[in-house]
Design an enzyme around this catalytic site. Sequence first.
Site, PDB file in Angstrom:
ATOM      1  N   GLU A 446      51.030 -59.344 -28.704  1.00  0.00           N
ATOM      2  CA  GLU A 446      50.203 -58.135 -28.680  1.00  0.00           C
ATOM      3  C   GLU A 446      48.746 -58.495 -28.994  1.00  0.00           C
ATOM      4  O   GLU A 446      48.466 -59.070 -30.049  1.00  0.00           O
ATOM      5  CB  GLU A 446      50.737 -57.126 -29.698  1.00  0.00           C
ATOM      6  CG  GLU A 446      52.164 -56.669 -29.395  1.00  0.00           C
ATOM      7  CD  GLU A 446      52.881 -56.109 -30.615  1.00  0.00           C
ATOM      8  OE1 GLU A 446      52.193 -55.718 -31.583  1.00  0.00           O
ATOM      9  OE2 GLU A 446      54.123 -56.076 -30.614  1.00  0.00           O
ATOM     10  N   LEU A 475      53.968 -53.658 -26.592  1.00  0.00           N
ATOM     11  CA  LEU A 475      54.124 -53.547 -28.037  1.00  0.00           C
ATOM     12  C   LEU A 475      55.621 -53.473 -28.328  1.00  0.00           C
ATOM     13  O   LEU A 475      56.190 -52.410 -28.541  1.00  0.00           O
ATOM     14  CB  LEU A 475      53.395 -52.302 -28.551  1.00  0.00           C
ATOM     15  CG  LEU A 475      53.050 -52.256 -30.037  1.00  0.00           C
ATOM     16  CD1 LEU A 475      51.909 -51.283 -30.287  1.00  0.00           C
ATOM     17  CD2 LEU A 475      54.253 -51.880 -30.874  1.00  0.00           C
ATOM     18  N   GLU A 477      58.358 -56.267 -30.116  1.00  0.00           N
ATOM     19  CA  GLU A 477      58.662 -57.602 -30.634  1.00  0.00           C
ATOM     20  C   GLU A 477      59.973 -58.150 -30.081  1.00  0.00           C
ATOM     21  O   GLU A 477      60.115 -59.362 -29.874  1.00  0.00           O
ATOM     22  CB  GLU A 477      58.707 -57.577 -32.164  1.00  0.00           C
ATOM     23  CG  GLU A 477      57.356 -57.467 -32.828  1.00  0.00           C
ATOM     24  CD  GLU A 477      56.722 -56.098 -32.696  1.00  0.00           C
ATOM     25  OE1 GLU A 477      55.472 -56.001 -32.716  1.00  0.00           O
ATOM     26  OE2 GLU A 477      57.486 -55.102 -32.566  1.00  0.00           O
ATOM     27  N   GLN A 499      52.756 -60.075 -34.508  1.00  0.00           N
ATOM     28  CA  GLN A 499      51.468 -59.734 -35.100  1.00  0.00           C
ATOM     29  C   GLN A 499      51.491 -59.710 -36.623  1.00  0.00           C
ATOM     30  O   GLN A 499      50.529 -60.134 -37.276  1.00  0.00           O
ATOM     31  CB  GLN A 499      51.016 -58.385 -34.554  1.00  0.00           C
ATOM     32  CG  GLN A 499      49.532 -58.146 -34.633  1.00  0.00           C
ATOM     33  CD  GLN A 499      49.133 -56.966 -33.760  1.00  0.00           C
ATOM     34  OE1 GLN A 499      49.377 -55.813 -34.114  1.00  0.00           O
ATOM     35  NE2 GLN A 499      48.530 -57.246 -32.616  1.00  0.00           N
ATOM     36  N   HIS A 548      51.241 -54.709 -43.417  1.00  0.00           N
ATOM     37  CA  HIS A 548      50.256 -55.761 -43.219  1.00  0.00           C
ATOM     38  C   HIS A 548      50.198 -56.711 -44.406  1.00  0.00           C
ATOM     39  O   HIS A 548      49.371 -57.619 -44.440  1.00  0.00           O
ATOM     40  CB  HIS A 548      48.878 -55.145 -42.961  1.00  0.00           C
ATOM     41  CG  HIS A 548      48.877 -54.199 -41.805  1.00  0.00           C
ATOM     42  ND1 HIS A 548      49.177 -52.862 -41.929  1.00  0.00           N
ATOM     43  CD2 HIS A 548      48.652 -54.404 -40.483  1.00  0.00           C
ATOM     44  CE1 HIS A 548      49.122 -52.281 -40.745  1.00  0.00           C
ATOM     45  NE2 HIS A 548      48.811 -53.197 -39.844  1.00  0.00           N
TER      46      HIS A 548
END
Length: 756
Positions: A446, A475, A477, A499, A548
């Site tokens: 991505e 998008l 995985e 990502q 994240h």
Amino acid sequence: MFATIPNPIPARMKGLNRAEICDVNFSDFVKAWNGQSDAKPAAHESILEGSALDAQGFRDLFESQLISRHLDLMARVLRVQNKVFYTIGSSGHEGNAMVARLTRHTDPAFLHYRSGGFMAERFRKLPGMDPIMDSALSFAASKDDPASGGRHKVWGSKPLWVLPQTSTIASHLPKALGTAVAIETGKRLGHALPIPDDSIAICSFGDASSNHATAQTAFNAAAWTAYQKLPAPVLFVCEDNGIGISVKTPSGWIANRFRNMDGLDYFFADGLDLASGYGDVQKAVEHCRRTRRPTFLHLKTNRIMGHAGTDFEIEWRSVEELCAVEAADPLLRSAAIALESGLMSKDEVLDLYEATRRKCFAAAEEADRRSKLDRLEDVIAPLAPYTPAKVKQEAERADYAQRRLDVFGGEAKLPENQAPRHLAIQINNALHDIFAKYPDTLLFGEDVAQKGGVYTVTKGLQKAFGPRRVFNTLLDETMILGMAQGFANMGMLPIPEIQYLAYFHNACDQIRGEAASLQFFSNNQYANPMVVRIAGLGYQRGFGGHFHNDNSITALRDIPGLVVGCPSRGDDAATMLRTLTALAKVDGRVSVFLEPIALYMTKDLYEAGDGQWLTMYPKPEEAMPLGEGRVYGEGNDDLVIFTYGNGVPMSLRAARAIEAKHGWKVRVIDLRWLVPLNEAYIVEQAKSARRIVIVDEGRHSAGVGEGVITAIAEGGYGARPFQRVVGADTYTPLAGAAFLVIPGDEDIVAAADRLA
């Protein structure tokens, strides 16, 4: 029209084994047949009026169906004698032999577990192969099983391009589509494919499996490729028997769901009738090969004799329903075709039926006498092949100097001739190097192309090597990792990017259940060499929350055969990547390159502006041995800190404070390799330690630190005073609260204080 058997079955038969009933039904049906026979057709004459199938083709298919059926019957009988260890059968699905006949043995096949008919027919594609004996060896879990070496009952064959699957529930669809895409990509790149350029990928599955999220991922991605006019010659074969174990598929669901799906070209064929179904299967196969578009073949089947030997359908299905299913046995229709066409007499049909039974049982008895896996080292031998000398030689190979000069723009611009740089830049340089070294390398994920990834780590790669080698994906995985397996199947070196570490968990089974298991279940005949780049771990100062700042490495540590490396500095990243790509090239291994996001741009170590976390780029002939850590403070024994990733600069800063506070000499060990942990190396470093601290930025439970402690204890040094500094068992919150969850410099100093 189907010929019928007496219905209903007498009440006395309610308690009988349904396999036995189906067996008796066939013989009774043939004996009782009293229809009219045509004149015996010639070998290449149509078997019945209006059929695309000739007499010889039908004869072969009928024999393949009988082989499949008698393997099922054999398995049910010999399972109770512990001579066979698998009873999920293909009965009712024998029509999939038509797909095998109408495709080539060089069309990669990813098969449903009810593919006995397909396999029996595909064995005809090469001389000297024995579908009965090979299958019997697999049923018996013999070491001589040519597919898996006795590790599982699989449908697989290296020479026949059937990549082994275990009891797949749609997890093989993404890699089948990936293989189809890889065939076309390889052609455009001028890559020498291991199969003909016009090959297609075949993928079979059940109607119930089509509802799985992984299947939907593949269908969506296939439709997207068609929408984008990207060739993807995959033949999805949905073998619709109307039931998944005990849950019925609503009538008409498969047809209504897929007939009008934009981007999937739908075909229907009757898999219960060879004469009428053959032409429709042929149309689907020819369409897929000619148009290079994703094609959906809806193959009508049924399921007789239950889901497996342990499924006593009589306990949850009525006798009337079972009798109706058994009356639609495709073998009865095939027998009727043989008799109606005049191709075979009743005695010839029965003789062939019984001769096939004898061959299957004889093969099974022989397979039972063959040796089994009886040593652990033999079981795991193909799981993680590793040839250190060859990997080292390949990792340090630097015979591509001119390509490097072309890529980087001359001698003066080579990365090793530049000033020290931070982690992100050195990873980028290393990727450019690898692309120059290996022309079959592909990088995708991505936002990795024009943008260069969220953190610009892949910036400039697409410009340097073109959109066919560096490209963005959906998008998704699961499909990214399925695509990687497809490219690996076609002999290329994929470097997919996930990502963020948290996103990997959505698609974990594509590595755990598929890519990393292929060498094991194929006895190292097939492999999925790849290097999966994953950005992860914490310390982004609370930005982005847990998606994240995911610090869970547990899912990676649980995957047998996987290699996981985690660099903390730029030079280590480059030398580690060289070893990982060499490991893929030489030994076919699957690995993960875990990149600490918070260290991407880190330049300083102790104080702002010191530049002590910048590193020189290593020359292309330098590589990092698998399992080797990095030692800071060699010979310092008062306190030894084991850590990795973000924990390395943290521990170095803490070490300075500890030395000032306690007067100790501190050694810091950057493990670098997290899976498998180099236990011997850890023990060697622990031998002389007076005190030990393990700094693990992962969670308290099931983290890397647990493996380090176990290695030290089992190595005989568990009595050393030690402390563990770890994250909490929770998700990472936003903002400053994140630092309440993950350890910091002061936590390491506090652990040393407790040891004092």
